[in-house]
Enzyme design. Structure first.
Site, PDB file in Angstrom:
ATOM      1  CB  ALA A  14      -0.683   0.045   1.573  1.00  0.00           C
ATOM      2  CB  SER A  33       6.517   1.292  -1.799  1.00  0.00           C
ATOM      3  OG  SER A  33       7.308   0.024  -1.007  1.00  0.00           O
ATOM      4  N   GLY A  34       6.316  -0.680  -3.559  1.00  0.00           N
ATOM      5  CA  GLY A  34       6.039  -1.606  -4.798  1.00  0.00           C
ATOM      6  C   GLY A  34       8.198  -2.136  -4.653  1.00  0.00           C
ATOM      7  NE  ARG A  35       8.618  -4.364  -1.715  1.00  0.00           N
ATOM      8  CZ  ARG A  35       9.418  -5.808  -0.669  1.00  0.00           C
ATOM      9  NH1 ARG A  35      10.404  -5.020  -0.650  1.00  0.00           N
ATOM     10  NH2 ARG A  35       9.272  -6.570  -0.935  1.00  0.00           N
ATOM     11  CG  ASP A  39       0.367  -7.911   0.819  1.00  0.00           C
ATOM     12  OD1 ASP A  39      -1.139  -8.451   1.099  1.00  0.00           O
ATOM     13  OD2 ASP A  39       0.229  -6.949   0.667  1.00  0.00           O
TER      14      ASP A  39
END
Length: 497
Positions: free
Chosen positions: A18, A20-22, A246
């Site tokens: 919610a 950041s993304g990686r 997730d």
């Protein structure tokens, strides 16, 4: 005698949170799994015409950038890609596969006015008994009820509904499927059989044809679209439907050695639960609002959602907007030096659901109950962490009661596992051993199911052994336990026991 060949295969975990993304690259070498971060990017909801939406196209662009980076780093060694994200939120597509509007963010307030209307059609207890899912205003069932009421509803034009990881998988490989763990967060499935609760869907006048039969984690979907494969140098790389939720991926990565463990997936949300073979749906689980979500290998994640590091994240963001920049380590250090147990909050209070002005909300909440911690940042963060630890004990006692099991140890995984102060608080207040790590549990669980899909490991048990050996957990033992007893009694009164 020739040397043993080195496995250079690379598997990519796309992990969207919610905040950041990686994209994380995983390589299995012998008996160890190694990780390398390839790409990181922010994820910030956008306010459009008064409502919060995810900028899903930007997220997809960032994923494609990350795949291109992986192509440059690893070339033809990349074998598979898997995507996981937060639960509940979705996109609606028309018959041509076009996204009808930007997906709403679960923290948008559009569901506020429809909850009671849903309960008029299907009473609260019946909704729970049909689905086994915790009643929360942000659940997909309420979002779709709000969509039905909207004057510009997209449901009339919708051909299918895809949850966030399913939508991104579709854009990556062109295969439109719904993965089981992410679908289970919707409160539209019967968790006893793991399929859609069609009677519920139709009673709410939601078109049932937009839902496709769920597939299990570890299913191969297909190769990257040629255009994406060529642009990234990853032609022919397979997309795997991992545990799309997730938390489902994080729980798959718990380095457990027995079946009596409790897990705490600690991030924006704290998800505290147990792993079962069947959904646990009783009068008592309804009273406690305990949820039953799908896990890998046909397991059930019986758990409770708790508002976790969201409170700290929002305080940090607010202070940053006011010109004061603190790292999470800075805030934890300030909390460690603050006076202990001077105020308490219920982390799940409705006062803290919406974003913005979180410090002021916490200060007002405490002041209304006779505790003034205004303007004291260290005490504010300490109050959050101490209250979270007490909420963990509170929920853990409920889980032990409904499962009739003494749970030990507590495995804490995810980004919040880096907060050693909170880990120690949790050990102290619960009186149980805490095992912390791995931090990258979600990415690891994502990668484990890719390895299962490719036949490189046999299943969940072998995957957990691999993770335990590759990333040994840190142990926290109970220390100062007596000091928590009286404050915990006050906390129970606060939350209404």
């Amino acid at each position: 005698m020739p040397g043993k060949s080195v496995n250079r295969d690379v598997h990519l975990a796309v992990d969207l949170g919610a905040e950041s993304g990686r994209i994380i690259a995983g390589q299995l070498s012998g008996e160890l799994l190694s990780l390398q971060e390839v790409h990181r990017f922010p994820n910030v909801p956008q306010r459009i015409e008064g409502h919060l939406h995810w900028d899903i196209e930007v997220l997809f662009e960032e994923i494609c950038k990350g795949l291109a980076k992986a192509g440059r780093l690893f070339g033809k060694n990349v074998r598979t890609v898997g995507v996981d994200s937060w639960g509940i939120d979705y996109g609606l597509l028309d018959r041509e596969g076009n996204l009808l509007k930007q997906p709403f963010c679960y923290r948008d307030n559009r569901t506020d006015e429809v909850i009671d209307e849903v309960f008029e059609i299907i009473p609260r207890d019946e909704l729970y008994k049909k689905t086994g899912i915790q009643i929360m205003s942000l659940n997909t069932v309420f979002q779709l009820a709000a969509e039905l009421k909207s004057p510009d509803t997209s449901l009339e034009k919708a051909d299918r509904l895809l949850f966030i990881p399913d939508l991104l998988n579709y854009w990556l490989c062109g295969v439109s499927r719904t993965e089981y763990t992410i679908a289970s967060t919707s409160q539209l499935m019967d968790m006893r059989n793991g399929d859609w609760c069609i009677s519920l869907i139709e009673n709410l006048s939601i078109p049932s044809e937009i839902f496709s039969r769920p597939i299990l984690p570890g299913t191969k979907l297909g190769p990257l679209k040629p255009k994406i494969g060529e642009a990234s140098g990853l032609e022919g790389v397979d997309i795997i439907a991992v545990a799309g939720h997730d938390t489902g991926s994080a729980v798959a990565a718990i380095p457990a050695e027995n079946e009596r463990f409790a897990y705490l997936s600690s991030g924006t949300w704290s998800l505290l639960g147990i792993e079962l073979k069947n959904a646990l749906i009783t009068e008592k689980t309804f009273e406690y609002n305990i949820t039953n979500e799908g896990g890998v290998s046909r397991t059930i994640r019986t758990l409770k959602n708790i508002s976790g590091m969201w409170l700290v994240q929002e305080c940090r963001r607010q202070w940053e907007q006011e010109g004061e920049n603190y790292s999470y380590a800075d805030l934890t250090d300030m909390a460690s030096r603050a006076t202990p147990l001077t105020a308490l909050i219920d982390p799940d209070s409705i006062d803290f659901i919406k974003p913005e002005f979180m410090p002021e909300r916490i200060w007002k909440y405490c002041l209304d109950r006779g505790h003034d911690i205004s303007k004291d940042k260290g005490r504010t963060i300490r109050t959050i962490l101490e209250s979270l630890a007490m909420k963990y004990r509170y929920i853990l006692e409920q889980l032990e009661e409904v499962s009739q099991t003494t749970l030990d140890p507590i495995h804490i995984v995810g980004g919040g596992a880096q907060n050693r102060l909170l880990n120690q608080f949790t050990a102290d207040v619960t009186g149980k051993k805490v095992l912390s790590g791995p931090v990258e549990a979600t990415a690891l669980g994502n990668l484990i199911m890719q390895l299962v899909a490719m036949g490189k490991i046999s299943g969940l048990k072998e995957g957990r052994q691999l993770i335990r050996k590759s990333f040994p957990p840190e142990t926290f033992l109970p220390a100062v336990t007596d000091a928590w007893d009286s404050p915990y009694a006050n906390f129970c009164n606060l939350v209404g026991r």
